[in-house]
Design a protein around this motif. Structure first.
Motif, PDB file in Angstrom:
ATOM      1  N   LEU A 268       0.835  -1.198   0.000  1.00 35.58           N
ATOM      2  CA  LEU A 268       0.000   0.000   0.000  1.00 35.58           C
ATOM      3  C   LEU A 268       0.867   1.244   0.000  1.00 35.58           C
ATOM      4  O   LEU A 268       1.972   1.249   0.498  1.00 35.58           O
ATOM      5  N   THR A 269       0.335   2.337  -0.534  1.00 42.51           N
ATOM      6  CA  THR A 269       1.055   3.603  -0.505  1.00 42.51           C
ATOM      7  C   THR A 269       1.066   4.149   0.907  1.00 42.51           C
ATOM      8  O   THR A 269       0.045   4.210   1.568  1.00 42.51           O
ATOM      9  N   ALA A 270       2.244   4.557   1.392  1.00 43.02           N
ATOM     10  CA  ALA A 270       2.363   5.153   2.725  1.00 43.02           C
ATOM     11  C   ALA A 270       2.832   6.591   2.565  1.00 43.02           C
ATOM     12  O   ALA A 270       3.604   6.899   1.671  1.00 43.02           O
ATOM     13  N   TYR A 271       2.373   7.445   3.464  1.00 48.06           N
ATOM     14  CA  TYR A 271       2.669   8.865   3.335  1.00 48.06           C
ATOM     15  C   TYR A 271       3.490   9.351   4.509  1.00 48.06           C
ATOM     16  O   TYR A 271       3.406   8.829   5.610  1.00 48.06           O
ATOM     17  N   ALA A 272       4.283  10.392   4.251  1.00 52.64           N
ATOM     18  CA  ALA A 272       5.099  10.966   5.313  1.00 52.64           C
ATOM     19  C   ALA A 272       4.217  11.621   6.360  1.00 52.64           C
ATOM     20  O   ALA A 272       3.282  12.334   6.028  1.00 52.64           O
ATOM     21  N   GLU A 273       4.532  11.366   7.645  1.00 54.34           N
ATOM     22  CA  GLU A 273       3.750  11.927   8.730  1.00 54.34           C
ATOM     23  C   GLU A 273       4.541  12.962   9.495  1.00 54.34           C
ATOM     24  O   GLU A 273       4.038  14.001   9.879  1.00 54.34           O
ATOM     25  N   GLY A 274       5.826  12.686   9.762  1.00 57.17           N
ATOM     26  CA  GLY A 274       6.642  13.587  10.558  1.00 57.17           C
ATOM     27  C   GLY A 274       7.629  14.365   9.696  1.00 57.17           C
ATOM     28  O   GLY A 274       7.647  14.279   8.475  1.00 57.17           O
ATOM     29  N   GLU A 275       8.458  15.141  10.391  1.00 54.26           N
ATOM     30  CA  GLU A 275       9.502  15.934   9.746  1.00 54.26           C
ATOM     31  C   GLU A 275      10.836  15.522  10.344  1.00 54.26           C
ATOM     32  O   GLU A 275      11.002  15.529  11.571  1.00 54.26           O
ATOM     33  N   GLY A 276      11.783  15.139   9.505  1.00 58.47           N
ATOM     34  CA  GLY A 276      13.067  14.644   9.994  1.00 58.47           C
ATOM     35  C   GLY A 276      14.075  15.751  10.186  1.00 58.47           C
ATOM     36  O   GLY A 276      14.411  16.464   9.237  1.00 58.47           O
ATOM     37  N   ASN A 277      14.573  15.900  11.401  1.00 60.54           N
ATOM     38  CA  ASN A 277      15.679  16.816  11.696  1.00 60.54           C
ATOM     39  C   ASN A 277      16.929  15.946  11.775  1.00 60.54           C
ATOM     40  O   ASN A 277      17.403  15.593  12.852  1.00 60.54           O
ATOM     41  N   ILE A 278      17.446  15.549  10.619  1.00 60.83           N
ATOM     42  CA  ILE A 278      18.536  14.578  10.542  1.00 60.83           C
ATOM     43  C   ILE A 278      19.459  14.978   9.401  1.00 60.83           C
ATOM     44  O   ILE A 278      19.008  15.304   8.317  1.00 60.83           O
TER      45      ILE A 278
ATOM     46  N   ALA B  87      35.651  12.719  15.252  1.00 62.67           N
ATOM     47  CA  ALA B  87      35.261  13.724  16.235  1.00 62.67           C
ATOM     48  C   ALA B  87      35.829  13.376  17.604  1.00 62.67           C
ATOM     49  O   ALA B  87      36.178  12.218  17.887  1.00 62.67           O
ATOM     50  N   SER B  88      35.888  14.362  18.476  1.00 61.48           N
ATOM     51  CA  SER B  88      36.333  14.133  19.840  1.00 61.48           C
ATOM     52  C   SER B  88      35.208  13.514  20.663  1.00 61.48           C
ATOM     53  O   SER B  88      34.035  13.586  20.301  1.00 61.48           O
ATOM     54  N   ASN B  89      35.569  12.904  21.782  1.00 56.10           N
ATOM     55  CA  ASN B  89      34.555  12.348  22.677  1.00 56.10           C
ATOM     56  C   ASN B  89      33.585  13.436  23.134  1.00 56.10           C
ATOM     57  O   ASN B  89      32.371  13.217  23.207  1.00 56.10           O
ATOM     58  N   THR B  90      34.119  14.617  23.434  1.00 54.08           N
ATOM     59  CA  THR B  90      33.278  15.717  23.918  1.00 54.08           C
ATOM     60  C   THR B  90      32.243  16.117  22.872  1.00 54.08           C
ATOM     61  O   THR B  90      31.061  16.301  23.182  1.00 54.08           O
ATOM     62  N   ASP B  91      32.675  16.244  21.603  1.00 50.25           N
ATOM     63  CA  ASP B  91      31.745  16.625  20.536  1.00 50.25           C
ATOM     64  C   ASP B  91      30.703  15.536  20.290  1.00 50.25           C
ATOM     65  O   ASP B  91      29.534  15.832  20.016  1.00 50.25           O
ATOM     66  N   ILE B  92      31.117  14.289  20.373  1.00 47.99           N
ATOM     67  CA  ILE B  92      30.164  13.193  20.166  1.00 47.99           C
ATOM     68  C   ILE B  92      29.101  13.214  21.254  1.00 47.99           C
ATOM     69  O   ILE B  92      27.900  13.136  20.973  1.00 47.99           O
ATOM     70  N   ILE B  93      29.521  13.347  22.495  1.00 47.32           N
ATOM     71  CA  ILE B  93      28.572  13.323  23.612  1.00 47.32           C
ATOM     72  C   ILE B  93      27.616  14.511  23.541  1.00 47.32           C
ATOM     73  O   ILE B  93      26.423  14.388  23.800  1.00 47.32           O
ATOM     74  N   SER B  94      28.109  15.662  23.121  1.00 46.11           N
ATOM     75  CA  SER B  94      27.278  16.876  23.135  1.00 46.11           C
ATOM     76  C   SER B  94      26.438  17.051  21.882  1.00 46.11           C
ATOM     77  O   SER B  94      25.353  17.640  21.951  1.00 46.11           O
ATOM     78  N   SER B  95      26.904  16.538  20.716  1.00 49.59           N
ATOM     79  CA  SER B  95      26.288  16.991  19.468  1.00 49.59           C
ATOM     80  C   SER B  95      26.056  15.933  18.399  1.00 49.59           C
ATOM     81  O   SER B  95      25.366  16.223  17.418  1.00 49.59           O
ATOM     82  N   LEU B  96      26.599  14.743  18.527  1.00 49.49           N
ATOM     83  CA  LEU B  96      26.559  13.785  17.418  1.00 49.49           C
ATOM     84  C   LEU B  96      25.849  12.499  17.806  1.00 49.49           C
ATOM     85  O   LEU B  96      25.583  12.233  18.971  1.00 49.49           O
TER      86      LEU B  96
ATOM     87  N   GLU C 228      20.183  19.029  11.908  1.00 47.38           N
ATOM     88  CA  GLU C 228      20.267  20.174  11.002  1.00 47.38           C
ATOM     89  C   GLU C 228      19.993  21.477  11.731  1.00 47.38           C
ATOM     90  O   GLU C 228      20.570  22.515  11.413  1.00 47.38           O
ATOM     91  N   THR C 229      19.057  21.441  12.691  1.00 48.72           N
ATOM     92  CA  THR C 229      18.701  22.612  13.491  1.00 48.72           C
ATOM     93  C   THR C 229      18.656  22.200  14.958  1.00 48.72           C
ATOM     94  O   THR C 229      18.396  21.032  15.273  1.00 48.72           O
ATOM     95  N   PRO C 230      18.914  23.108  15.902  1.00 53.73           N
ATOM     96  CA  PRO C 230      18.909  22.737  17.321  1.00 53.73           C
ATOM     97  C   PRO C 230      17.563  22.170  17.750  1.00 53.73           C
ATOM     98  O   PRO C 230      16.506  22.606  17.307  1.00 53.73           O
ATOM     99  N   ASP C 231      17.605  21.177  18.646  1.00 52.66           N
ATOM    100  CA  ASP C 231      16.366  20.545  19.098  1.00 52.66           C
ATOM    101  C   ASP C 231      16.655  19.732  20.353  1.00 52.66           C
ATOM    102  O   ASP C 231      17.759  19.200  20.524  1.00 52.66           O
ATOM    103  N   LEU C 232      15.669  19.644  21.241  1.00 57.54           N
ATOM    104  CA  LEU C 232      15.746  18.862  22.484  1.00 57.54           C
ATOM    105  C   LEU C 232      16.991  19.200  23.303  1.00 57.54           C
ATOM    106  O   LEU C 232      17.525  18.352  24.009  1.00 57.54           O
ATOM    107  N   GLY C 233      17.460  20.422  23.196  1.00 52.48           N
ATOM    108  CA  GLY C 233      18.624  20.837  23.962  1.00 52.48           C
ATOM    109  C   GLY C 233      19.948  20.523  23.312  1.00 52.48           C
ATOM    110  O   GLY C 233      21.010  20.832  23.883  1.00 52.48           O
ATOM    111  N   TYR C 234      19.932  19.913  22.108  1.00 54.09           N
ATOM    112  CA  TYR C 234      21.170  19.586  21.394  1.00 54.09           C
ATOM    113  C   TYR C 234      21.365  20.556  20.236  1.00 54.09           C
ATOM    114  O   TYR C 234      20.402  20.940  19.564  1.00 54.09           O
ATOM    115  N   PRO C 235      22.609  20.933  19.953  1.00 59.78           N
ATOM    116  CA  PRO C 235      22.848  21.917  18.889  1.00 59.78           C
ATOM    117  C   PRO C 235      22.882  21.276  17.507  1.00 59.78           C
ATOM    118  O   PRO C 235      23.035  20.049  17.370  1.00 59.78           O
ATOM    119  N   ALA C 236      22.729  22.103  16.479  1.00 59.32           N
ATOM    120  CA  ALA C 236      23.012  21.653  15.117  1.00 59.32           C
ATOM    121  C   ALA C 236      24.525  21.469  14.984  1.00 59.32           C
ATOM    122  O   ALA C 236      25.301  22.221  15.572  1.00 59.32           O
TER     123      ALA C 236
END
Length: 563
Positions: free
Chosen positions: A21-31, A231-240, A214-222
């Motif tokens: 069946l055809t399925a349609y997009a429901e949400g918006e991906g910030n990825i 990447a460094s451990n610090t960048d991974i934990i904070s942003s990736l 792509e854009t900041p969300d849930l307290g995490y930066p773009a």
């Protein structure tokens, strides 16, 4: 939970049956994502491309609280995992949860619709558009709701988001291990670089760069760092190592906590109130707005003692969604009502409804009430204009001579200005509808729509025309999907119409009604906005209707050919 619960297997079979069946997009991906080639492994430390999954958690948008237990989706059968850290989300680690080895058997879910490649490797690149399409697919989101035990309608009402984290299954020091990017960084810290030292291309590059915001969300930066380097451990934990699926309500996005919400590529007015002391030609005030690296100066701002004056600038928002900080400074005796202004720049495009097809059905449809957004159709403001009140005084020198001196003062006149918005909306059957009569038509055919907006103002330099019109439809309960109208006439007499429809044989500016619509009135709703003034935005709610009587199947006749 076994490795895969029996109910999960049943749901998988059901979804597999539904996949044609055809399925349609429901949400918006910030990825978004990055990555690159991989190094060579060893007998003790290696990874096979495709040996991966995604951790899925439902999060409440308001306070970032987890409302479901994380679940790991994978196409693989990682039954031989010897070490893992349990089902813990990035948010929990951010909130102080410590990395703890799991002693229970690793559990996972094989979705009926296979997940796309997530982690880029030397043998193939992940496709971010395919990843977004998968995790915003309506069937997949319904499946996530079923698996996590969370109500689907509640999940998509705009109050919740889906947190995604790439998971990798690799062999490290001869042990088969499962971990997310955040867990890899925390584990590497515990090992004083021991994981990075042998698995850097995977653990610190391709795994964390598989997903970021792509854009900041849930307290995490773009993420704005390198997309191809470890990447460094610090960048991974904070942003990736994370992506987010979010959902919108019926009205155009409005985000609390922002001073302004603007649309992309839009002329807007940003204003502040200046007060303090008296500002006159002897003591002028200058207001400086710094927006996106450009400075706008508002000179000669005047007002009487104990009063205030609006100061504003007119500018055009950027072409991409983002959060902007506008800095405001005042030179002179006055002070501004705000030193910084936060502007949320949003994009309303990309939410076009799916193409209705001939065998669509919606037996549960009930006609919704027409929504009503905040409406403001007029505004008034003013500008203080100083003028000098002369007061001449004779100053004698005592010898019969002297001089006249002006001991006058500044007076102020208030020049009032205004703006008003008038608009109308017209919906009618498309001209290609062969059986329409006036405003009566059969379901399944298209409609045309025109919105006309007229702005009147006594200070044109401080007012924009209406620039945005968004139309919502009753078959979607005025939610989830909308058409962002084309502005086919600009200025203070603007005109809006549907954009050319990609599903139209004649590329017409039309919208196709679903064939299952019941007889009766059919009422699209349009929110007209982005008419900006120093006193905020003018906007209007608009509706018009056509009458549905029958459907296009009744226009088809099949009969045997006469011999």
């Amino acid at each position: 939970m076994k490795r895969i619960l029996s109910i999960f297997m049943v749901l998988t079979l059901l979804l597999t049956a539904l996949l044609p069946l055809t399925a349609y997009a429901e949400g918006e991906g910030n990825i978004d994502h990055g990555g690159g080639g991989m190094g060579s492994g060893t007998d003790e430390n290696f990874w096979n491309p495709g040996d991966e999954g995604v951790r899925v958690t439902v999060v409440r948008a308001g306070d970032h609280a987890l409302v479901t237990t994380p679940v790991d989706f994978t196409n693989q059968s990682p039954d031989n995992i010897q070490a893992h850290f349990g089902k813990v989300s990035k948010i929990s680690y951010t909130n102080g949860f410590s990395l703890t080895p799991g002693t229970q058997q690793y559990t996972y879910v094989n979705p009926g619709q296979a997940i796309p490649r997530i982690i880029t490797s030397g043998s193939g690149n992940a496709n971010i558009e395919v990843i977004k399409s998968y995790f915003t697919d309506e069937l997949v989101i319904r499946y996530i709701a079923d698996i996590t035990g969370f109500n689907y309608d509640t999940l998509i009402n705009g109050d919740y988001k889906i947190l995604l984290e790439p998971v990798v299954y690799m062999t490290f020091q001869g042990v088969r291990i499962a971990l997310t990017a955040t867990e890899a960084a925390l584990y590497d810290q515990q090992l004083d670089g021991g994981l990075r030292g042998v698995m850097v291309s995977l653990s610190h590059k391709n795994l964390p760069l598989a997903m970021f915001l792509e854009t900041p969300d849930l307290g995490y930066p773009a993420w704005s760092g390198s997309r191809t380097s470890a990447a460094s451990n610090t960048d991974i934990i904070s942003s990736l190592g994370l992506g987010i699926v979010r959902f919108s309500e019926a009205e155009p996005p409005q985000v609390s906590g922002y001073d302004y919400t603007y649309r992309v590529n839009t002329q807007v007015i940003t204003s502040v109130t200046v007060s303090g002391g008296q500002a006159d030609p002897d003591h002028p005030v200058t207001v400086r707005f710094t927006i996106g690296g450009q400075t706008y100066m508002v000179n000669n701002v005047y007002y009487p003692e104990g009063d205030s004056q609006l100061a504003w600038v007119r500018w055009t928002t950027p072409a991409t969604p983002q959060t902007m900080t506008i800095n405001v400074s005042v030179a002179g005796r006055g002070r501004a009502s705000q030193g910084t202004i936060t502007a949320n720049i949003v994009d309303l495009s990309g939410h076009d409804p799916p193409n209705p097809v001939a065998d669509d059905r919606n037996d549960a449809y009930s006609k919704p009430g027409v929504p009503s957004n905040a409406q403001k159709t007029s505004a008034t403001w003013g500008v203080w204009r100083p003028w000098w009140q002369e007061y001449w005084v004779w100053h004698s020198t005592g010898d019969g001579s002297g001089c006249w001196c002006d001991h006058g003062w500044w007076e102020f006149d208030w020049n009032s200005y205004s703006a008003s918005l008038l608009a109308s909306m017209s919906v009618k059957p498309d001209d290609k509808d062969p059986t329409a009569a006036g405003k009566t038509m059969k379901s399944g055919y298209g409609i045309n729509q025109t919105v006309a907006a007229q702005v009147s103002t006594s200070q044109s330099s401080a007012v924009t025309g209406a620039q945005t019109a968004v139309t919502y439809f009753p078959e979607f309960q005025y939610q989830s999907y909308w058409r962002l109208l084309d502005r086919t006439g600009g200025g203070y007499s603007a005109k809006f119409e549907f954009a050319p429809n990609q599903y139209s044989t004649y590329n017409r500016r039309t919208y196709f009604t679903p064939i299952w619509l019941p007889d009766g009135s059919y009422t699209p709703y349009t929110y007209l906005m982005d008419c900006w003034t120093p006193q905020g935005m003018l906007s209007m709610n608009l509706t018009d209707s056509v009458t549905i009587s029958g459907n296009l199947w009744s226009d088809w006749h099949i009969a045997p050919v006469k011999p």
